[in-house]
Design a protein around this motif. Structure first.
Motif, mmCIF file in Angstrom:
data_model
loop_
_atom_site.group_PDB
_atom_site.id
_atom_site.type_symbol
_atom_site.label_atom_id
_atom_site.label_comp_id
_atom_site.label_asym_id
_atom_site.label_seq_id
_atom_site.Cartn_x
_atom_site.Cartn_y
_atom_site.Cartn_z
ATOM 1 N N ASN A 172 91.917 21.650 81.624
ATOM 2 C CA ASN A 172 91.877 22.524 80.453
ATOM 3 C C ASN A 172 90.831 23.624 80.605
ATOM 4 O OD1 ASN A 172 93.801 20.972 79.146
ATOM 5 N ND2 ASN A 172 92.316 19.784 77.991
ATOM 6 N N PRO A 173 91.224 24.857 80.897
ATOM 7 C CA PRO A 173 90.254 25.956 80.841
ATOM 8 C C PRO A 173 89.602 26.080 79.470
ATOM 9 C CG PRO A 173 92.255 26.649 81.971
ATOM 10 C CD PRO A 173 92.543 25.296 81.384
ATOM 11 N N HIS A 174 90.285 25.585 78.419
ATOM 12 C CA HIS A 174 89.698 25.691 77.078
ATOM 13 C C HIS A 174 88.573 24.676 76.835
ATOM 14 C CE1 HIS A 174 93.121 22.834 75.700
ATOM 15 N NE2 HIS A 174 92.011 22.144 75.570
ATOM 16 N N LYS A 175 88.259 23.858 77.831
ATOM 17 C CA LYS A 175 87.131 22.953 77.679
ATOM 18 C C LYS A 175 85.865 23.486 78.362
ATOM 19 C CE LYS A 175 89.034 18.372 76.704
ATOM 20 N NZ LYS A 175 90.459 18.564 76.499
ATOM 21 N N TRP A 176 85.971 23.937 79.616
ATOM 22 C CA TRP A 176 84.740 24.258 80.349
ATOM 23 C C TRP A 176 84.856 25.550 81.148
ATOM 24 C CZ3 TRP A 176 82.216 20.535 84.487
ATOM 25 C CH2 TRP A 176 80.844 20.794 84.567
ATOM 26 N N LEU A 177 85.877 26.345 80.860
ATOM 27 C CA LEU A 177 85.978 27.655 81.515
ATOM 28 C C LEU A 177 86.034 28.787 80.495
ATOM 29 C CD1 LEU A 177 88.197 27.365 84.731
ATOM 30 C CD2 LEU A 177 85.787 27.955 84.556
ATOM 31 N N PHE A 178 85.392 28.570 79.340
ATOM 32 C CA PHE A 178 85.026 29.647 78.421
ATOM 33 C C PHE A 178 86.229 30.412 77.870
ATOM 34 C CE2 PHE A 178 82.117 29.216 82.110
ATOM 35 C CZ PHE A 178 81.287 28.283 81.499
ATOM 36 N N THR A 179 87.336 29.672 77.694
ATOM 37 C CA THR A 179 88.596 30.244 77.206
ATOM 38 C C THR A 179 88.985 29.550 75.908
ATOM 39 O OG1 THR A 179 89.300 30.663 79.478
ATOM 40 C CG2 THR A 179 91.009 30.671 77.788
ATOM 41 N N ASN A 180 89.332 30.339 74.905
ATOM 42 C CA ASN A 180 89.668 29.756 73.602
ATOM 43 C C ASN A 180 90.758 28.700 73.693
ATOM 44 O OD1 ASN A 180 88.418 32.424 72.855
ATOM 45 N ND2 ASN A 180 88.845 31.640 70.816
ATOM 46 N N PHE A 181 90.593 27.661 72.863
ATOM 47 C CA PHE A 181 91.669 26.709 72.643
ATOM 48 C C PHE A 181 92.855 27.477 72.035
ATOM 49 C CE2 PHE A 181 93.929 23.600 70.069
ATOM 50 C CZ PHE A 181 94.000 22.510 70.926
ATOM 51 N N ASP A 182 94.102 27.254 72.486
ATOM 52 C CA ASP A 182 94.498 26.235 73.430
ATOM 53 C C ASP A 182 95.002 26.869 74.734
ATOM 54 O OD1 ASP A 182 96.797 27.404 72.476
ATOM 55 O OD2 ASP A 182 97.742 25.579 71.773
ATOM 56 N N CYS A 183 94.643 26.199 75.854
ATOM 57 C CA CYS A 183 95.041 26.717 77.160
ATOM 58 C C CYS A 183 94.852 25.617 78.191
ATOM 59 C CB CYS A 183 94.219 27.947 77.514
ATOM 60 S SG CYS A 183 94.734 28.736 79.047
ATOM 61 N N SER A 184 95.949 25.015 78.617
ATOM 62 C CA SER A 184 95.904 23.892 79.547
ATOM 63 C C SER A 184 96.711 24.246 80.794
ATOM 64 C CB SER A 184 96.501 22.649 78.872
ATOM 65 O OG SER A 184 96.285 21.490 79.626
ATOM 66 N N ALA A 185 96.079 24.158 81.953
ATOM 67 C CA ALA A 185 96.725 24.521 83.217
ATOM 68 C C ALA A 185 97.364 23.283 83.845
ATOM 69 C CB ALA A 185 95.710 25.138 84.174
ATOM 70 N N TYR A 186 98.680 23.325 83.995
ATOM 71 C CA TYR A 186 99.437 22.185 84.504
ATOM 72 C C TYR A 186 100.111 22.578 85.811
ATOM 73 C CZ TYR A 186 103.119 18.594 84.708
ATOM 74 O OH TYR A 186 103.965 17.581 85.106
ATOM 75 N N PHE A 187 99.948 21.729 86.815
ATOM 76 C CA PHE A 187 100.539 21.991 88.128
ATOM 77 C C PHE A 187 101.460 20.843 88.513
ATOM 78 C CE2 PHE A 187 96.669 24.456 88.036
ATOM 79 C CZ PHE A 187 97.026 25.651 88.651
#
Length: 471
Positions: A290-305
């Protein structure tokens, strides 16, 4: 509200946000209201005629703000952070203004292609396997459900979407420390929570691979079909790391879908020196952070691969006449890559954040936060009244006040009192966990605006409060 009123009011709203973030430390971190305090101030019926913007902003200050817990406060150390940053906020404003619904390429080509490129940037920044394919989901819970549904279809030769799963007894495996979203996903997928097998953990709260293999073989002997293993790269309770490589090799041996949940700690993969985090990732079938946890990006934004994007698409694609386009097959239509049809333009804020800060600054900030974690752990180890409950990992510390003349039950009560007093003071917000029956205070030092003086202030507050609570 007409165009000119919008311009005026929007400027006022942005000024309000700027003032709020600049002065955020004047607020108590955790809201101090009682249940129904906010509800009782809101009229039971909506207004018949429109109200002026100034009245809305006045009520925002007087009614709403007392009921807000301030996630952007540098003394928010609870749960995992829901970080933000100035470029991310600006991108959210622009996203809302553009108002695009980005379900397929043709409904906004820029949104689809920027998302594709941002996922490629992450692979390069984080040293992820080059054969993975990325998509932005809303949360890690959704990503885990997406992975589970894909695994279910893959394991049933893509028959369960049409015939159901009643004929196959599919089994899902995770550790006893895995996030609750795993159990929720199993329920939603129709597999039944009794088919979620929880594997024991070791002294560091990590899954025991030998126990996993034993459970798989026992299930196979009883006629069950092992379907998926969920491995944690940083559990919520203690930031425990399951051994990715060993688990991945077991999954490959038994032909089981391997999903790695790195919701919080995955952001640390931007640091080249943390090579141990990448070990075995090439064995994963799916991965989320989740970039929205520790990469300074507003909730919500989850990177799924996902490794096999065709399995993902085959699981979710439905093509009614109104969604058929001439570009199908030439582009990524991301509505086929997950649960939602409607999709927000989340890639824009990633683009703004990464370009504004640059990879070097993002890495530097995460290194700094990890250093704060090491500093706090060192203070705890030097103080005879405190003890670490688990080894310090990254920027999270799990510890408790301790005294040799008190029982576990007495210490649990004291530590709960310490936590409650700190949260009620409004000076910081922390949460707890349990480690082998011991009540532990867990502190996460990852807030965007966190500085060393905040960490020192927190330590002073912990010492002072523990002195008061233990006497």
């Amino acid at each position: 509200m007409n165009h000119e009123e919008f311009r005026k009011n929007a400027h006022a709203a942005v000024d309000w946000v700027a003032d709020y973030l600049q002065q955020i430390e004047k607020y108590p971190v955790k809201s101090q209201v009682a249940p129904k305090d906010i509800y009782d101030q809101i009229p039971p019926s909506p207004p018949g005629s429109g109200e002026p913007f100034e009245a809305l902003m006045s009520d925002l200050d007087s009614i709403i703000m007392p009921g807000i817990t301030h996630w952007q406060h540098p003394h928010f150390h609870a749960y995992f952070p829901g970080n933000s940053s100035y470029p991310s906020v600006i991108a959210e404003i622009l996203t809302a203004g553009i108002g695009a619904q980005c379900m397929v390429w043709e409904t906004s080509p820029a949104a689809a292609e920027l998302e594709e490129r941002m996922m490629e940037w992450f692979k390069e920044m984080m040293g992820l396997p080059t054969d993975w394919h990325g998509v932005i989901q809303d949360t890690a819970s959704t990503a885990t459900l997406t992975a589970l549904l894909t695994a279910r279809e893959w394991k049933t030769d893509f028959q369960s979407n049409t015939k159901g799963v009643t004929e196959r007894k599919l089994r899902i495996y995770c550790s006893t420390e895995t996030h609750s979203s795993a159990e929720k996903a199993v329920k939603i997928a129709g597999l039944g929570s009794e088919n979620l097998v929880k594997i024991p953990v070791d002294g560091e709260m990590s899954m025991v691979p030998a126990a996993l293999q034993k459970a798989i073989e026992a299930d196979m002997a009883m006629g069950y079909t092992p379907c998926m293993v969920i491995s944690a790269m940083g559990t919520t309770g203690t930031l425990a790391f399951d051994p990715t490589k060993q688990i991945g090799e077991i999954c490959r041996q038994y032909n089981i879908w391997f999903h790695v949940d790195a919701a919080y700690a995955g952001s640390a993969l931007v640091l080249p020196e943390l090579e141990w985090l990448r070990e075995g990732l090439e064995l994963a079938d799916s991965f989320v952070f989740n970039p929205h946890k520790w990469l300074f990006t507003n909730f919500d934004c989850s990177a799924y691969f996902v490794k096999d994007k065709e399995a993902l698409i085959k699981t979710f694609e439905i093509l009614p006449e109104y969604l058929k386009t001439k570009t199908r097959g030439q582009v990524n239509d991301y509505r086929d890559w997950g649960i939602q049809l409607g999709r927000r333009f989340r890639a824009l804020k990633l683009w703004f954040v990464i370009r504004t800060y640059g990879v070097d600054h993002l890495r530097s900030t995460i290194r700094t936060h990890i250093g704060y974690g090491a500093w706090l752990a060192n203070q705890i180890e030097k103080d005879s009244h405190f003890e670490l409950l688990t080894p310090q990992k990254l920027n999270m510390v799990v510890f408790r006040y301790s005294a040799s003349d008190k029982s576990t039950e007495e210490l649990n009560t004291i530590n709960e009192s310490i936590l409650t007093q700190i949260n009620q003071s409004g000076k910081a917000y922390i949460t707890h966990t349990k480690v082998n029956g011991m009540y532990g205070i867990r502190v996460v030092l990852g807030q965007t605006r966190l500085e060393k003086n905040h960490v020192k202030n927190l330590w002073g507050l912990l010492v002072k409060t523990s002195d008061e609570s233990s006497h």
